[in-house]
Design a protein around this motif. Sequence first.
Motif, PDB file in Angstrom:
ATOM      1  N   HIS A  21       1.074  -0.875   0.218  1.00 38.28           N
ATOM      2  CA  HIS A  21      -0.345   0.108  -0.182  1.00 38.28           C
ATOM      3  C   HIS A  21       0.971   1.546  -0.052  1.00 38.28           C
ATOM      4  N   SER A  22       1.636   0.893   1.161  1.00 40.73           N
ATOM      5  CA  SER A  22       2.663   2.710   0.987  1.00 40.73           C
ATOM      6  C   SER A  22       3.778   3.131  -0.262  1.00 40.73           C
ATOM      7  N   LEU A  23       4.123   1.627  -0.670  1.00 42.99           N
ATOM      8  CA  LEU A  23       5.092   1.009  -2.510  1.00 42.99           C
ATOM      9  C   LEU A  23       3.840   2.192  -2.844  1.00 42.99           C
ATOM     10  N   LEU A  24       2.647   2.027  -3.439  1.00 41.90           N
ATOM     11  CA  LEU A  24       1.225   2.462  -4.884  1.00 41.90           C
ATOM     12  C   LEU A  24       1.403   3.894  -4.175  1.00 41.90           C
ATOM     13  N   LEU A  25       0.895   4.168  -3.214  1.00 41.87           N
ATOM     14  CA  LEU A  25       0.487   5.061  -2.748  1.00 41.87           C
ATOM     15  C   LEU A  25       1.462   6.256  -2.614  1.00 41.87           C
ATOM     16  N   ASN A  26       2.912   6.459  -2.724  1.00 42.25           N
ATOM     17  CA  ASN A  26       3.947   6.960  -3.138  1.00 42.25           C
ATOM     18  C   ASN A  26       4.644   7.009  -4.586  1.00 42.25           C
ATOM     19  N   ALA A  27       4.144   5.985  -5.328  1.00 45.99           N
ATOM     20  CA  ALA A  27       4.354   6.076  -7.078  1.00 45.99           C
ATOM     21  C   ALA A  27       4.273   7.551  -7.640  1.00 45.99           C
ATOM     22  N   ASN A  28       4.727   7.705  -8.376  1.00 49.17           N
ATOM     23  CA  ASN A  28       4.906   9.170  -9.160  1.00 49.17           C
ATOM     24  C   ASN A  28       4.152   8.353 -10.356  1.00 49.17           C
ATOM     25  N   PRO A  29       2.480   9.558 -10.732  1.00 53.17           N
ATOM     26  CA  PRO A  29       2.279   9.400 -11.623  1.00 53.17           C
ATOM     27  C   PRO A  29       2.453   8.313 -12.407  1.00 53.17           C
ATOM     28  N   GLY A  30       1.561   7.579 -13.718  1.00 53.32           N
ATOM     29  CA  GLY A  30       2.373   7.137 -14.802  1.00 53.32           C
ATOM     30  C   GLY A  30       3.149   5.587 -14.518  1.00 53.32           C
ATOM     31  N   VAL A  31       3.548   5.888 -12.736  1.00 56.21           N
ATOM     32  CA  VAL A  31       4.952   4.218 -12.043  1.00 56.21           C
ATOM     33  C   VAL A  31       4.364   3.180 -12.209  1.00 56.21           C
ATOM     34  N   ASN A  32       4.095   2.010 -12.723  1.00 62.60           N
ATOM     35  CA  ASN A  32       3.100   0.995 -12.455  1.00 62.60           C
ATOM     36  C   ASN A  32       4.096  -0.036 -12.133  1.00 62.60           C
ATOM     37  N   TYR A  33       3.525  -1.006 -11.132  1.00 61.31           N
ATOM     38  CA  TYR A  33       5.094  -2.050 -11.167  1.00 61.31           C
ATOM     39  C   TYR A  33       4.426  -3.616 -11.512  1.00 61.31           C
ATOM     40  N   ASP A  34       5.433  -4.349 -10.933  1.00 64.16           N
ATOM     41  CA  ASP A  34       4.762  -5.859 -11.673  1.00 64.16           C
ATOM     42  C   ASP A  34       5.851  -6.467 -10.033  1.00 64.16           C
ATOM     43  N   ILE A  35       4.707  -6.228  -9.813  1.00 62.56           N
ATOM     44  CA  ILE A  35       4.889  -7.128  -7.814  1.00 62.56           C
ATOM     45  C   ILE A  35       4.330  -8.464  -7.791  1.00 62.56           C
ATOM     46  N   LEU A  51      -3.685  -9.691  -0.659  1.00 67.60           N
ATOM     47  CA  LEU A  51      -2.792  -8.917  -1.115  1.00 67.60           C
ATOM     48  C   LEU A  51      -3.303  -8.343  -2.879  1.00 67.60           C
ATOM     49  N   ARG A  52      -4.509  -8.911  -3.976  1.00 70.11           N
ATOM     50  CA  ARG A  52      -4.277  -8.501  -4.683  1.00 70.11           C
ATOM     51  C   ARG A  52      -5.705  -7.804  -4.666  1.00 70.11           C
ATOM     52  N   LYS A  53      -6.414  -7.174  -3.577  1.00 68.64           N
ATOM     53  CA  LYS A  53      -7.206  -6.520  -3.765  1.00 68.64           C
ATOM     54  C   LYS A  53      -6.755  -4.963  -3.026  1.00 68.64           C
ATOM     55  N   GLN A  54      -5.640  -5.227  -2.673  1.00 74.17           N
ATOM     56  CA  GLN A  54      -4.917  -4.109  -1.980  1.00 74.17           C
ATOM     57  C   GLN A  54      -4.382  -3.603  -3.312  1.00 74.17           C
ATOM     58  N   VAL A  55      -3.534  -3.695  -4.064  1.00 69.29           N
ATOM     59  CA  VAL A  55      -3.116  -4.102  -5.609  1.00 69.29           C
ATOM     60  C   VAL A  55      -3.745  -2.852  -6.515  1.00 69.29           C
ATOM     61  N   GLU A  56      -4.980  -3.685  -6.370  1.00 70.17           N
ATOM     62  CA  GLU A  56      -6.319  -2.821  -7.027  1.00 70.17           C
ATOM     63  C   GLU A  56      -6.951  -2.688  -7.015  1.00 70.17           C
ATOM     64  N   VAL A  57      -6.451  -2.482  -5.536  1.00 72.32           N
ATOM     65  CA  VAL A  57      -7.473  -0.971  -5.005  1.00 72.32           C
ATOM     66  C   VAL A  57      -6.320   0.397  -5.106  1.00 72.32           C
ATOM     67  N   ASP A  58      -5.311   0.008  -5.098  1.00 68.92           N
ATOM     68  CA  ASP A  58      -3.824   1.260  -5.169  1.00 68.92           C
ATOM     69  C   ASP A  58      -4.211   1.250  -6.884  1.00 68.92           C
ATOM     70  N   ASN A  59      -3.326   0.518  -7.753  1.00 72.98           N
ATOM     71  CA  ASN A  59      -3.659   0.945  -9.035  1.00 72.98           C
ATOM     72  C   ASN A  59      -3.565  -0.070  -9.670  1.00 72.98           C
ATOM     73  N   LYS A  60      -4.311  -0.544 -10.283  1.00 79.00           N
ATOM     74  CA  LYS A  60      -5.291  -1.450 -11.464  1.00 79.00           C
ATOM     75  C   LYS A  60      -4.022  -1.428 -12.456  1.00 79.00           C
ATOM     76  N   GLU A  61      -3.588  -0.728 -12.954  1.00 79.44           N
ATOM     77  CA  GLU A  61      -2.152  -0.659 -14.020  1.00 79.44           C
ATOM     78  C   GLU A  61      -0.944  -1.679 -13.874  1.00 79.44           C
ATOM     79  N   SER A  62      -0.840  -1.710 -12.009  1.00 77.45           N
ATOM     80  CA  SER A  62      -0.153  -2.756 -11.457  1.00 77.45           C
ATOM     81  C   SER A  62      -0.346  -3.961 -11.641  1.00 77.45           C
ATOM     82  N   GLU A  63       0.608  -4.622 -12.041  1.00 72.75           N
ATOM     83  CA  GLU A  63       0.115  -6.743 -11.130  1.00 72.75           C
ATOM     84  C   GLU A  63       0.880  -7.178  -9.999  1.00 72.75           C
ATOM     85  N   ILE A  64       0.072  -7.998  -9.576  1.00 67.51           N
ATOM     86  CA  ILE A  64       0.963  -8.780  -8.530  1.00 67.51           C
ATOM     87  C   ILE A  64       0.627 -10.881  -9.090  1.00 67.51           C
ATOM     88  N   ASN A  65       2.022 -11.054  -9.083  1.00 69.23           N
ATOM     89  CA  ASN A  65       2.086 -12.025  -9.129  1.00 69.23           C
ATOM     90  C   ASN A  65       2.806 -13.367  -7.405  1.00 69.23           C
TER      91      ASN A  65
END
Length: 293
Positions: A21-35, A51-65
Amino acid sequence: MKPIVFSTDHNYVMPTCVTIHSLLLNANPGVNYDIYIIIDPDVTEEDKNKLRKQVEVDNKESEINFLEIGDTFDSGFEIRDISRACYNRLMIPWLLPQYDKVVYSDVDIIFTGNISEVYDTNLNDSLVAGIGGKSWTKGLIKKYLGKIGADPSEYINSGFLLINAKAQREENLKQKYLDLSKKKFIYQDQDIINLVCKGRISKLPEIYNVNPAEYYKYAPGKPKVVHFFGFKPWNHFTYSWILWWNIYDSSIVYDANYNHKISSEILRWDAVIDTKKKALKQKLRFMQQYFKA
């Protein structure tokens, strides 16, 4: 997409959500993560969904595996109540063969700024980059590091790493990691990384692994990563503990009952005394293990 790896078990799913949550909250606009999360066998489907829900809520463009490492480190050495899961980070270059550089982060970390620029670090001939510390170069710890063959002046903490995955694969370091995981090192995977990569370790700016006890020394917004070494803010009163709780309060794992329960425990008058006693016991255990090593 910026690749970043965490490692967790069932008991650490809640703080893992908070760290992400802290990672995605502080990401600059346009920055997405492959988690990527290396999981222990006790991680349930419900845990994964959190864990999936946390990523989805914070940044739908980032992925979690999720990655499973099986029994690779079943014979790994355990010490200081730290499980064999700590060795999982050693296998990152081979778990993610599609990446040349990968960030690894512990889950007792709060990101307080955007870290995407760390991926632009030129590693040159280095196998790994991390943050050093003054404590490695003095006293008993310095003596211990010298005894195992590590260089205190280049020694880095393994809680936040930029890994030269391509170079580690090309130089076939996997077997060295596996062999050393059976040795009785006090700092386990951290000692192993520093030994295997000795002479080819780069230092990242200290803002990527700030001790919570020293957070106040920095200008507001300057630190990027605050690492809660030792006692954890979700069950102890620690330096800068409010940083963690502010992120927890807005995460999907927030629980008002848990908040009240822990607050009533860590804010009682004798909590600081208990923490000091536990810290002293840890130091004594360290000394005992050192002289046995």
